[in-house]
Every structure is written in structure tokens, then in C-alpha cells.
Scaffold this motif. Structure first.
Motif, PDB file in Angstrom:
ATOM      1  N   SER A 110       0.681  -1.190  -0.092  1.00 56.11           N
ATOM      2  CA  SER A 110      -0.129   0.011  -0.068  1.00 56.11           C
ATOM      3  C   SER A 110       0.698   1.223   0.142  1.00 56.11           C
ATOM      4  CB  SER A 110      -0.821  -0.027   1.116  1.00 56.11           C
ATOM      5  OG  SER A 110      -0.158  -0.086   2.331  1.00 56.11           O
ATOM      6  N   LEU A 111       2.152   1.053  -0.084  1.00 54.64           N
ATOM      7  CA  LEU A 111       2.978   2.343  -0.172  1.00 54.64           C
ATOM      8  C   LEU A 111       3.335   2.699  -1.526  1.00 54.64           C
ATOM      9  CD1 LEU A 111       5.992   1.208   2.252  1.00 54.64           C
ATOM     10  CD2 LEU A 111       3.762   2.760   2.880  1.00 54.64           C
ATOM     11  N   LYS A 112       3.548   3.898  -1.908  1.00 58.08           N
ATOM     12  CA  LYS A 112       3.721   4.348  -3.167  1.00 58.08           C
ATOM     13  C   LYS A 112       5.146   5.273  -3.243  1.00 58.08           C
ATOM     14  CE  LYS A 112       1.129   7.642  -4.617  1.00 58.08           C
ATOM     15  NZ  LYS A 112      -0.093   8.097  -5.172  1.00 58.08           N
ATOM     16  N   VAL A 113       5.985   4.842  -3.702  1.00 56.87           N
ATOM     17  CA  VAL A 113       7.338   5.399  -4.101  1.00 56.87           C
ATOM     18  C   VAL A 113       7.620   6.078  -5.355  1.00 56.87           C
ATOM     19  CG1 VAL A 113       9.915   5.175  -3.500  1.00 56.87           C
ATOM     20  CG2 VAL A 113       8.239   3.813  -2.345  1.00 56.87           C
ATOM     21  N   THR A 114       7.813   7.486  -5.204  1.00 55.70           N
ATOM     22  CA  THR A 114       8.071   8.123  -6.457  1.00 55.70           C
ATOM     23  C   THR A 114       9.242   8.974  -6.412  1.00 55.70           C
ATOM     24  OG1 THR A 114       5.564   8.625  -6.608  1.00 55.70           O
ATOM     25  CG2 THR A 114       6.818   9.836  -7.954  1.00 55.70           C
ATOM     26  N   ALA A 115      10.326   8.510  -7.355  1.00 55.22           N
ATOM     27  CA  ALA A 115      11.602   9.289  -7.575  1.00 55.22           C
ATOM     28  C   ALA A 115      11.435  10.753  -8.540  1.00 55.22           C
ATOM     29  CB  ALA A 115      12.573   8.277  -8.128  1.00 55.22           C
ATOM     30  N   PHE A 116      12.230  11.493  -8.136  1.00 61.71           N
ATOM     31  CA  PHE A 116      12.482  12.867  -9.029  1.00 61.71           C
ATOM     32  C   PHE A 116      13.911  13.132  -9.077  1.00 61.71           C
ATOM     33  CE2 PHE A 116      11.385  14.613  -5.271  1.00 61.71           C
ATOM     34  CZ  PHE A 116      12.251  15.656  -4.841  1.00 61.71           C
ATOM     35  N   PRO A 117      14.483  13.728 -10.081  1.00 59.19           N
ATOM     36  CA  PRO A 117      15.672  13.811 -10.337  1.00 59.19           C
ATOM     37  C   PRO A 117      16.179  15.176  -9.204  1.00 59.19           C
ATOM     38  CG  PRO A 117      14.658  13.701 -12.462  1.00 59.19           C
ATOM     39  CD  PRO A 117      13.673  13.769 -11.427  1.00 59.19           C
ATOM     40  N   LYS A 118      17.683  15.478  -8.904  1.00 59.69           N
ATOM     41  CA  LYS A 118      17.884  16.245  -8.101  1.00 59.69           C
ATOM     42  C   LYS A 118      19.487  16.576  -8.692  1.00 59.69           C
ATOM     43  CE  LYS A 118      19.682  13.075  -4.578  1.00 59.69           C
ATOM     44  NZ  LYS A 118      19.805  12.530  -3.529  1.00 59.69           N
ATOM     45  N   PHE A 119      19.865  17.609  -8.341  1.00 61.38           N
ATOM     46  CA  PHE A 119      21.395  18.010  -8.749  1.00 61.38           C
ATOM     47  C   PHE A 119      22.260  17.596  -7.542  1.00 61.38           C
ATOM     48  CE2 PHE A 119      18.946  21.613 -11.161  1.00 61.38           C
ATOM     49  CZ  PHE A 119      19.851  21.643 -12.500  1.00 61.38           C
ATOM     50  N   HIS A 120      23.011  16.826  -7.758  1.00 61.83           N
ATOM     51  CA  HIS A 120      24.167  16.160  -7.360  1.00 61.83           C
ATOM     52  C   HIS A 120      25.505  15.632  -8.099  1.00 61.83           C
ATOM     53  CE1 HIS A 120      25.855  15.266  -3.521  1.00 61.83           C
ATOM     54  NE2 HIS A 120      26.028  13.917  -3.321  1.00 61.83           N
ATOM     55  N   ASP A 121      26.496  15.519  -7.623  1.00 65.81           N
ATOM     56  CA  ASP A 121      27.634  15.137  -8.417  1.00 65.81           C
ATOM     57  C   ASP A 121      27.761  13.535  -8.466  1.00 65.81           C
ATOM     58  OD1 ASP A 121      28.475  14.780  -5.700  1.00 65.81           O
ATOM     59  OD2 ASP A 121      30.193  15.664  -6.189  1.00 65.81           O
ATOM     60  N   ALA A 122      26.593  13.089  -8.963  1.00 65.76           N
ATOM     61  CA  ALA A 122      26.273  11.517  -9.247  1.00 65.76           C
ATOM     62  C   ALA A 122      26.169  11.301 -10.605  1.00 65.76           C
ATOM     63  CB  ALA A 122      25.532  10.868  -8.238  1.00 65.76           C
ATOM     64  N   GLY A 144      22.403  19.809  -4.606  1.00 63.44           N
ATOM     65  CA  GLY A 144      23.187  20.964  -4.913  1.00 63.44           C
ATOM     66  C   GLY A 144      22.042  22.170  -4.931  1.00 63.44           C
ATOM     67  N   VAL A 145      21.079  21.990  -5.112  1.00 63.85           N
ATOM     68  CA  VAL A 145      20.166  23.179  -5.680  1.00 63.85           C
ATOM     69  C   VAL A 145      18.688  22.680  -4.879  1.00 63.85           C
ATOM     70  CG1 VAL A 145      18.851  24.049  -7.820  1.00 63.85           C
ATOM     71  CG2 VAL A 145      21.342  23.544  -7.841  1.00 63.85           C
ATOM     72  N   CYS A 146      18.209  24.010  -4.627  1.00 68.85           N
ATOM     73  CA  CYS A 146      16.754  23.867  -4.123  1.00 68.85           C
ATOM     74  C   CYS A 146      16.034  24.300  -5.494  1.00 68.85           C
ATOM     75  CB  CYS A 146      16.542  25.030  -3.082  1.00 68.85           C
ATOM     76  SG  CYS A 146      16.881  24.302  -1.449  1.00 68.85           S
ATOM     77  N   CYS A 147      15.730  23.204  -6.377  1.00 65.27           N
ATOM     78  CA  CYS A 147      15.259  23.435  -7.397  1.00 65.27           C
ATOM     79  C   CYS A 147      13.653  23.436  -7.487  1.00 65.27           C
ATOM     80  CB  CYS A 147      15.701  22.479  -8.574  1.00 65.27           C
ATOM     81  SG  CYS A 147      14.956  20.902  -8.517  1.00 65.27           S
ATOM     82  N   ASP A 148      12.773  23.815  -8.406  1.00 62.89           N
ATOM     83  CA  ASP A 148      11.415  23.889  -8.554  1.00 62.89           C
ATOM     84  C   ASP A 148      10.865  22.598  -8.212  1.00 62.89           C
ATOM     85  OD1 ASP A 148      11.512  26.640  -9.103  1.00 62.89           O
ATOM     86  OD2 ASP A 148      10.966  26.308 -11.241  1.00 62.89           O
ATOM     87  N   GLN A 149      11.454  21.356  -8.570  1.00 57.69           N
ATOM     88  CA  GLN A 149      10.748  20.096  -8.249  1.00 57.69           C
ATOM     89  C   GLN A 149      10.988  19.761  -6.812  1.00 57.69           C
ATOM     90  OE1 GLN A 149      11.021  16.788 -10.965  1.00 57.69           O
ATOM     91  NE2 GLN A 149      12.453  17.810 -12.605  1.00 57.69           N
ATOM     92  N   LEU A 150      11.924  20.074  -6.149  1.00 54.19           N
ATOM     93  CA  LEU A 150      12.205  20.065  -5.013  1.00 54.19           C
ATOM     94  C   LEU A 150      11.049  20.751  -4.081  1.00 54.19           C
ATOM     95  CD1 LEU A 150      13.601  18.922  -2.022  1.00 54.19           C
ATOM     96  CD2 LEU A 150      15.090  20.839  -2.233  1.00 54.19           C
ATOM     97  N   VAL A 151      10.964  22.141  -4.488  1.00 53.39           N
ATOM     98  CA  VAL A 151      10.144  22.996  -3.700  1.00 53.39           C
ATOM     99  C   VAL A 151       8.608  22.382  -4.015  1.00 53.39           C
ATOM    100  CG1 VAL A 151       8.871  25.092  -3.855  1.00 53.39           C
ATOM    101  CG2 VAL A 151      11.372  24.717  -4.005  1.00 53.39           C
ATOM    102  N   ALA A 152       8.343  21.656  -5.241  1.00 49.72           N
ATOM    103  CA  ALA A 152       6.989  21.320  -5.456  1.00 49.72           C
ATOM    104  C   ALA A 152       6.783  20.050  -4.527  1.00 49.72           C
ATOM    105  CB  ALA A 152       6.713  20.832  -7.018  1.00 49.72           C
ATOM    106  N   HIS A 153       7.764  19.210  -4.483  1.00 53.11           N
ATOM    107  CA  HIS A 153       7.438  18.041  -3.493  1.00 53.11           C
ATOM    108  C   HIS A 153       7.343  18.371  -1.985  1.00 53.11           C
ATOM    109  CE1 HIS A 153       8.652  16.167  -7.364  1.00 53.11           C
ATOM    110  NE2 HIS A 153       7.693  15.131  -6.719  1.00 53.11           N
TER     111      HIS A 153
END
Length: 293
Positions: A110-122, A144-153
């Protein structure tokens, strides 16, 4: 519906975060040994039998060092992207792992895991949102960055693990060589205390009950400093420092009058250089990363 969360370890010496409900759970990263994972879960009264999958954010050793043994011992599926697997040199066969796609949810019971990209040196780094019913928990470290996707989540979280890696003055005046200071504070490194606080102040939802501050630097930060900084602005949000030598308590996260259940958003606005702080303009040196967003 509710979720139980705990940090089993957080820092450059290993990262492992537990999120689960009454019947199943997932681990986000497995950067401590299988033995330590078992020991810390026992101390917390958490059953490792409830863990149904491991999700890997990126290939750095402090996020993957325990995954091969843990997965083998408990026959756990490991969700990892092909690029991360290729660069991680994990002692598993790739066909023994499962992949995930950004913004597409993976159902674990019943868990749902959703990934989204981020800025990091990987090679292919991701953050995660774990949801159960209408309860959302974010795992946001190595940023590395507080980007719009991070903010939205972040705006949809009832609780979150959020990186607060370094104090700006401690890093600047510390003993690290210049190239390492630049890497940490650059657009593909880590979030400072003040950057994490700015995200919290500007985008914390009113129903966020817990914020676990994670991945604190041993040499360039101070847990008491971070706790005091956030507690001055915490309001009704409980601030917890996720330590590098010991697990946190287990926290129960419930739905507190929040919006409807989390729905992955494939049309989150693309991050642009104009939306980043001057520090983050270092990302211009890594234009290939922008294709992730």
C-alpha cells in the motif's frame, strides 16, 4: 492512514532511512552494514521482515555500502537506475535489481514510492517521495540546488528528511582544501543550513508535523547550532536532528487536514538558471544536468 519514519543513520559515514506502515516498509538507501541496520531496527522495535524493498538514490558509498548483503540476506528487491548501478560497482548482478523511472510511482504493497531527479555530483541522482493514502514523506538529501521540483514536492510533505549539510562560516574557515569546499558548496554538492532553512520558511506546508534534518557534516556543522536555528522558526513542526552515529526515534506521521493524496507531477516547471541563487550558477558548468529537468 499513517506512516512510521526513522533515520537509521545519516551522514557521510552512511545513510539509511526507514519509511513504513503497519504491514510493509521501504528503506531509502543502504549505506550502513547489514548488521548495523538489523541492530538499529531491533533497538527501535522495527521488524526487518516488514521491509519489502530498498530504493537507492545515487551511487556514492555512503548510500550503497550495505545494500548487497542486506538484499541477499532478506531477498529484498533493490530499485536502482541503470546508470547508478553501473557507476556504483555494487556486488550484485544488474539482472537482480529493478529500475525505476522519475515521476512514475512504484507500488510496494500500500506504499507508493516516487522518484524525481536532483542536482548532485553523481551519475543519475534522485530524491524520493513515499506515500500511503494521503500521507506523504519526502527524503531529500545530497542536494546541490533547491530547484522547482524539490519545492513542489516539499510543499506536499507531512514530514521530510531534509539535508542541512554545512554551516557557511564553518566550511569557509575550516581545514578542507579549496577544491573540496567548492565541491560541497557548489551547484552539485550539498545544501547549507541557511539554504535548508530558506526552503523550510518559504515552502513548509501548514500540516508538516516533523522535519528530520539530515546528512550533517562532521567537520563543517554542529547539531546544536542547526537545531537552534530551525527551532527558532519551527512553529508546530517538530525538528529532529538525524545523527551520524545513532538512529532517531520512530515518528508516527498522520494526515492533518492536508490536500488530496500525492499525485506524481510530470509537468513540474523546469528549473532555469534565472531561478537559481548566485551560488547555484555554478551549474552552468554542468549543462548536461539540466536535461534532467
Amino acid at each position: 492512514m499513517s506512516l512510521q519514519i526513522a533515520s537509521l543513520n545519516s551522514g557521510s559515514n552512511g545513510n539509511c532511512y526507514y519509511v513504513g506502515n503497519e504491514t510493509e516498509a521501504v528503506l531509502i538507501d543502504a549505506g550502513i552494514s547489514c548488521r548495523e541496520t538489523e541492530k538499529r531496527m531491533r533497538r527501535l522495535g522495527l521488524s526487518i521482515e516488514k521491509v519489502k524493498a530498498i530504493f537507492i538514490s545515487h551511487e556514492h558509498g555512503d548510500h550503497i555500502s550495505g545494500v548487497a548483503v542486506l538484499a541477499k540476506r532478506y531477498a529484498l528487491p533493490v530499485y536502482i537506475t541503470a546508470q547508478t548501478f553501473r557507476h556504483g560497482r555494487i556486488l550484485m548482478k544488474q539482472e537482480e535489481t529493478l529500475s525505476f523511472v522519475a515521476h512514475q510511482s512504484v507500488a510496494i504493497g500500500s506504499l507508493k514510492v516516487t522518484a524525481f531527479p536532483k542536482f548532485h555530483d553523481a551519475s543519475d541522482p534522485h530524491s524520493f517521495m513515499v506515500s500511503c493514502g494521503e500521507v506523504n514523506v519526502g527524503v531529500f538529501t545530497d542536494l546541490g540546488v533547491c530547484c522547482d521540483q524539490l519545492v513542489a514536492h516539499f510543499k506536499q510533505c507531512h514530514a521530510a528528511f531534509l539535508e542541512a549539510n554545512y554551516d557557511v562560516e564553518m566550511l569557509a574557515n575550516g581545514s578542507y582544501p579549496y577544491h573540496l569546499k567548492k565541491r560541497i558548496s557548489g551547484g552539485e554538492g550539498h545544501l547549507s543550513n541557511t539554504e535548508a532553512l530558506q526552503l523550510f520558511l518559504e515552502h513548509r506546508p501548514p500540516y508538516m508535523s516533523h522535519l528530520l534534518l539530515a546528512h550533517l557534516s562532521k567537520n563543517n556543522n554542529d547539531p546544536q547550532l542547526v537545531e537552534n536555528l530551525f527551532n527558532n522558526h519551527a512553529g508546530n513542526t517538530k525538528i529532529v536532528i538525524a545523527g551520524r552515529y545513532k538512529e532517531t526515534e520512530v515518528y508516527h506521521i498522520t494526515h492533518n487536514g492536508a490536500p488530496a493524496a500525492f499525485v506524481p507531477n510530470n509537468v513540474v516547471p523546469r528549473v532555469t538558471l534565472q531561478q537559481l541563487t548566485p551560488k547555484k550558477l555554478l551549474v552552468k558548468k554542468h549543462q548536461h544536468q539540466l536535461s534532467l529537468f
